[in-house]
Design a protein around this motif. Sequence first.
Motif, short mmCIF file in Angstrom:
data_model
loop_
_atom_site.label_atom_id
_atom_site.label_comp_id
_atom_site.label_asym_id
_atom_site.label_seq_id
_atom_site.Cartn_x
_atom_site.Cartn_y
_atom_site.Cartn_z
N GLN A 98 67.68 64.14 16.75
CA GLN A 98 66.76 62.69 17.39
C GLN A 98 66.97 61.78 16.45
O GLN A 98 67.03 61.08 17.09
N MET B 218 62.59 66.35 23.28
CA MET B 218 60.94 65.41 23.26
C MET B 218 60.19 66.52 23.51
O MET B 218 59.68 67.55 22.45
N GLU B 219 60.77 67.39 24.89
CA GLU B 219 60.16 68.62 25.28
C GLU B 219 60.32 69.78 24.18
O GLU B 219 59.45 70.68 24.78
N ASP C 24 66.86 62.12 25.47
CA ASP C 24 65.81 61.35 24.12
C ASP C 24 64.52 62.43 24.90
O ASP C 24 63.13 63.15 24.82
#
Length: 465
Positions: free
Chosen positions: A204, A414-415, A410
């Motif tokens: 990330q 995030m999930e 992204d």
Amino acid sequence: MLARHQDPIAAIATAPGRGAVGIVRVSGRGLAPFVQDLLGRALQPRQAHYLPFPDAQGQPIDQGLALFFPAPHSYTGEDVLELQAHGGPVVLQLLLARCLEAAQTALPRLRLAEPGEFTERAFLNDKIDLAQAEAIADLIDASTEAAARSAGRSLSGEFSKEIHGLRDALIHLRMLVEATLDFPEEEIDFLRKADARGQLSNLQQTLAGVMQRAGQGALLREGIKVVIAGQPNAGKSSLLNALAGAELAIVTPIAGTTRDKVQQTIQIEGVPLHIIDTAGLRESSDEVERIGIARAWEEIAGADAVLFLHDLTRMNAPEYIAGDAAITSDLDQKLPENVPVIDVWNKLDASTHQPPQAVAGHEAVRLSARTGAGLDTLRQRLLQVAGWQQGAEGVYIARARHLEALRAVDAHLMEAAAQLMSDGPALDLLAEELRLAQNALNSITGEFGADDLLGVIFSSFCIGK
């Protein structure tokens, strides 16, 4: 590969119009017999040969350089012939027609190339990836030096290298998750021992850097649309002329002189800004002026930023205050919340009034379009509004679809992080989010892609590319 990709193709590869040199390019499989028939001799690979280019009767159309690049060591990955002649449109058309004529016996399926088809074949033959192919068009279309340098970085593979790095790290993480799914009877906690959380966090962070550089590259490619708005005679046309450094718009003391938009693209630190001067905003009974005002609001509605110009010499006049208030109200209603409005107080040289330091909580810019005082402050404010980070290094050109794909990556990461951080992670959902993230990354470089996407991309190229 579609059937049309098997056909040999030909086109004029230089820009339309007269020039010192023009190029006719032919690409396909097995061009050697065609070259022999066309030129009456064979050519040594990758060597320039100065010779006449004969017509069907053996009379020279022109004399120039012929180069033959056998596959796979060519731009397209196929055999490529380039004829470099004098750059007159008639000469080049004659050479192209002669290629098509000579092909009737030696290369019967030769046809005219479609827009971008040479570069499309380079992509299909693994000479370049999709991001590099798009960078070729962006390099040709670059409007500033910074944009050209950024496109050159993308063409050299810097953007693709970053995407591949992300993809490889993502594949490694997917492998760990899939192993955990495939061997549930094992008591070894693959994800914990392999620091899956740390790997995902690093992914990330790396993605955030790529998104930042890609965003800067997209800004260099597209620029932003800035509309100058305000009441008549506030100095909008003078400001456009001052920013452009040229007398583009007519300037008179007569209110309503500007009846239609005047547009100019300028660059500030390499960032293109498309500045639009519009008709003064007011109630008018003049039909032509009313049309101009309607067009002004159309431009304002599509702006990335609005320069709301105020006249310092009239700042205390009741009618002028009311007019500005009406424009402010209309801007609040018609503009999306994310479109910034920069308040600019003009005519600093002609007024003793002190302009406000801020309007509606936003810092105001004070300047004189006539003398140029305060213009540098406005330029820096525009860069700030555009999101440009001064001194940005390693920026590569990017397109809206690249940013959209990176935002999708992204969101999926995030999930995935949410699943991984939960007490009882659903590993099948985690694996699916990682798979979708990888698919989004692959769409940037064209690791897979639908033919309709390729058609949209390459149709924007010029014919000879």
